[in-house]
Design a protein around this motif. Sequence first.
Motif, PDB file in Angstrom:
ATOM      1  N   PRO A  87      26.754  -3.354 -40.412  1.00 45.39           N
ATOM      2  CA  PRO A  87      25.778  -2.568 -39.653  1.00 45.39           C
ATOM      3  C   PRO A  87      24.965  -1.701 -40.610  1.00 45.39           C
ATOM      4  O   PRO A  87      25.485  -1.251 -41.649  1.00 45.39           O
ATOM      5  CB  PRO A  87      26.664  -1.707 -38.735  1.00 45.39           C
ATOM      6  CG  PRO A  87      27.951  -2.471 -38.616  1.00 45.39           C
ATOM      7  CD  PRO A  87      28.140  -3.147 -39.937  1.00 45.39           C
ATOM      8  N   ALA A  88      23.706  -1.470 -40.287  1.00 43.34           N
ATOM      9  CA  ALA A  88      22.802  -0.750 -41.191  1.00 43.34           C
ATOM     10  C   ALA A  88      23.352   0.607 -41.582  1.00 43.34           C
ATOM     11  O   ALA A  88      23.294   1.012 -42.756  1.00 43.34           O
ATOM     12  CB  ALA A  88      21.426  -0.616 -40.540  1.00 43.34           C
ATOM     13  N   ARG A  91      26.221   0.294 -44.146  1.00 46.83           N
ATOM     14  CA  ARG A  91      25.713  -0.034 -45.480  1.00 46.83           C
ATOM     15  C   ARG A  91      25.090   1.201 -46.146  1.00 46.83           C
ATOM     16  O   ARG A  91      25.310   1.463 -47.331  1.00 46.83           O
ATOM     17  CB  ARG A  91      24.683  -1.164 -45.385  1.00 46.83           C
ATOM     18  CG  ARG A  91      24.196  -1.663 -46.743  1.00 46.83           C
ATOM     19  CD  ARG A  91      23.215  -2.815 -46.582  1.00 46.83           C
ATOM     20  NE  ARG A  91      23.829  -3.940 -45.886  1.00 46.83           N
ATOM     21  CZ  ARG A  91      24.625  -4.826 -46.479  1.00 46.83           C
ATOM     22  NH1 ARG A  91      24.915  -4.697 -47.769  1.00 46.83           N
ATOM     23  NH2 ARG A  91      25.131  -5.821 -45.782  1.00 46.83           N
ATOM     24  N   ASN A 126      36.985  -7.884 -38.793  1.00 42.83           N
ATOM     25  CA  ASN A 126      35.564  -7.544 -38.861  1.00 42.83           C
ATOM     26  C   ASN A 126      35.137  -6.861 -40.154  1.00 42.83           C
ATOM     27  O   ASN A 126      34.098  -6.210 -40.198  1.00 42.83           O
ATOM     28  CB  ASN A 126      35.176  -6.691 -37.653  1.00 42.83           C
ATOM     29  CG  ASN A 126      35.238  -7.479 -36.362  1.00 42.83           C
ATOM     30  OD1 ASN A 126      34.604  -8.511 -36.219  1.00 42.83           O
ATOM     31  ND2 ASN A 126      36.046  -7.015 -35.420  1.00 42.83           N
ATOM     32  N   LEU A 242      33.541  -0.538 -37.504  1.00 36.96           N
ATOM     33  CA  LEU A 242      33.141  -1.921 -37.759  1.00 36.96           C
ATOM     34  C   LEU A 242      33.458  -2.751 -36.516  1.00 36.96           C
ATOM     35  O   LEU A 242      34.561  -3.280 -36.376  1.00 36.96           O
ATOM     36  CB  LEU A 242      33.877  -2.477 -38.978  1.00 36.96           C
ATOM     37  CG  LEU A 242      33.527  -1.821 -40.312  1.00 36.96           C
ATOM     38  CD1 LEU A 242      34.412  -2.348 -41.418  1.00 36.96           C
ATOM     39  CD2 LEU A 242      32.064  -2.053 -40.660  1.00 36.96           C
ATOM     40  N   PRO A 245      30.858  -8.493 -34.658  1.00 39.07           N
ATOM     41  CA  PRO A 245      29.476  -8.724 -35.091  1.00 39.07           C
ATOM     42  C   PRO A 245      28.555  -9.166 -33.954  1.00 39.07           C
ATOM     43  O   PRO A 245      28.965  -9.895 -33.045  1.00 39.07           O
ATOM     44  CB  PRO A 245      29.617  -9.828 -36.153  1.00 39.07           C
ATOM     45  CG  PRO A 245      30.931 -10.481 -35.870  1.00 39.07           C
ATOM     46  CD  PRO A 245      31.811  -9.399 -35.328  1.00 39.07           C
ATOM     47  N   THR A 246      27.329  -8.707 -34.031  1.00 36.58           N
ATOM     48  CA  THR A 246      26.320  -9.126 -33.063  1.00 36.58           C
ATOM     49  C   THR A 246      25.877 -10.559 -33.363  1.00 36.58           C
ATOM     50  O   THR A 246      26.238 -11.130 -34.406  1.00 36.58           O
ATOM     51  CB  THR A 246      25.097  -8.205 -33.141  1.00 36.58           C
ATOM     52  OG1 THR A 246      24.506  -8.333 -34.458  1.00 36.58           O
ATOM     53  CG2 THR A 246      25.484  -6.750 -32.912  1.00 36.58           C
ATOM     54  N   GLN A 249      24.070 -10.662 -36.611  1.00 35.33           N
ATOM     55  CA  GLN A 249      24.964 -10.590 -37.764  1.00 35.33           C
ATOM     56  C   GLN A 249      25.685 -11.916 -37.997  1.00 35.33           C
ATOM     57  O   GLN A 249      25.909 -12.311 -39.149  1.00 35.33           O
ATOM     58  CB  GLN A 249      25.971  -9.455 -37.566  1.00 35.33           C
ATOM     59  CG  GLN A 249      25.354  -8.074 -37.667  1.00 35.33           C
ATOM     60  CD  GLN A 249      26.347  -6.982 -37.333  1.00 35.33           C
ATOM     61  OE1 GLN A 249      27.211  -7.131 -36.473  1.00 35.33           O
ATOM     62  NE2 GLN A 249      26.232  -5.857 -38.037  1.00 35.33           N
TER      63      GLN A 249
END
Length: 331
Positions: A87-88, A91, A126, A242, A245-246, A249
């Motif tokens: 995820p942004a 990061r 994840n 976390l 995931p989408t 992603q």
Amino acid sequence: MARADLLLDIVKAGAEGNQELFRKTLEALIAEERAKQHKVLADQLAAHLRLNESPVRPLRALQEVNSDRSAFAEVRPRRSLASLVLPAVVREVCAELVEEHHRADLLRAHGLEPRHRVLLSGPPGNGKTSLAEALAFELAVPLYVVRYESIIGSYLGETAVRLAKLFAQVRSERCVLFFDEFDVVGKERGDVHETGEIKRVVSSLLLQVDQLPSHVVVVAATNHSELLDRAAWRRFQVRLSLPIPTKEQRVEWLKQFENRTGLSLGHSHANLAKTLGAISFAELELFALDVQRRFVLALPEGNIRTIVARRLKQWTARVKPKTESKRNRNG
């Protein structure tokens, strides 16, 4: 040459008789020398440390203590932050943490220390372990994974003693110390089902985490954040989630897999991500490796599109019973 701020702190500690400042500064100095591969000097400095509040031990005894590293497994980090699909916000925060450690001298010149206590939460598979490895990679330090089978004892007080020994071993090294399934040792002390021994272990653990120097980055991961002691949450300066995931992603992960392996899956990434559904990165990797495995075994006549289609059919059949079972329970 040693950092100027450490030399000044040692002189200050000696002039003021400040044992706590002396110990922390000496630990940081030892970590610096170990990072420079000055192992003899580091061991000589370490001989003057007090371990577990006991009198100063001779160098030979200290080396025997440090040689027993059964409480953790050392992993050589190979994953970078850039290689992970994150995820942004995760990061961004991790990049900032790495920058703080690479520019720690500037922070210390202003009386600040880099953040070094990180809590990762979310469902299994994840990327919590991979992220801990990536942090170690970016910091260019070893990753030490705590081995609970060597920590948790059956006798009263044994676990707390082993935890103290573990922390004593890593205090003078630049490293990432990783607690997977942190709820095993960080459970809520108010839980009426837990024993007094567990509560003592949690108290000891939190005290040890508090006292770690900033060159030891503690990363704790849990699949059950609701089980953690409330005081444990407060100990961590960085808390990241976390989640599963989408679809976007999953698409990004599939693209990275193709680039990494040189194997084109022969299908639209978006369609694959949609068909596979809301699965973890670990499950996504299982699927992709299964495809790759069948493709290699089918060479030279193997058709990747056919193989992927068959794998998808098997995947759907494998997950379908779970859905039907849930539907039957609800019905």
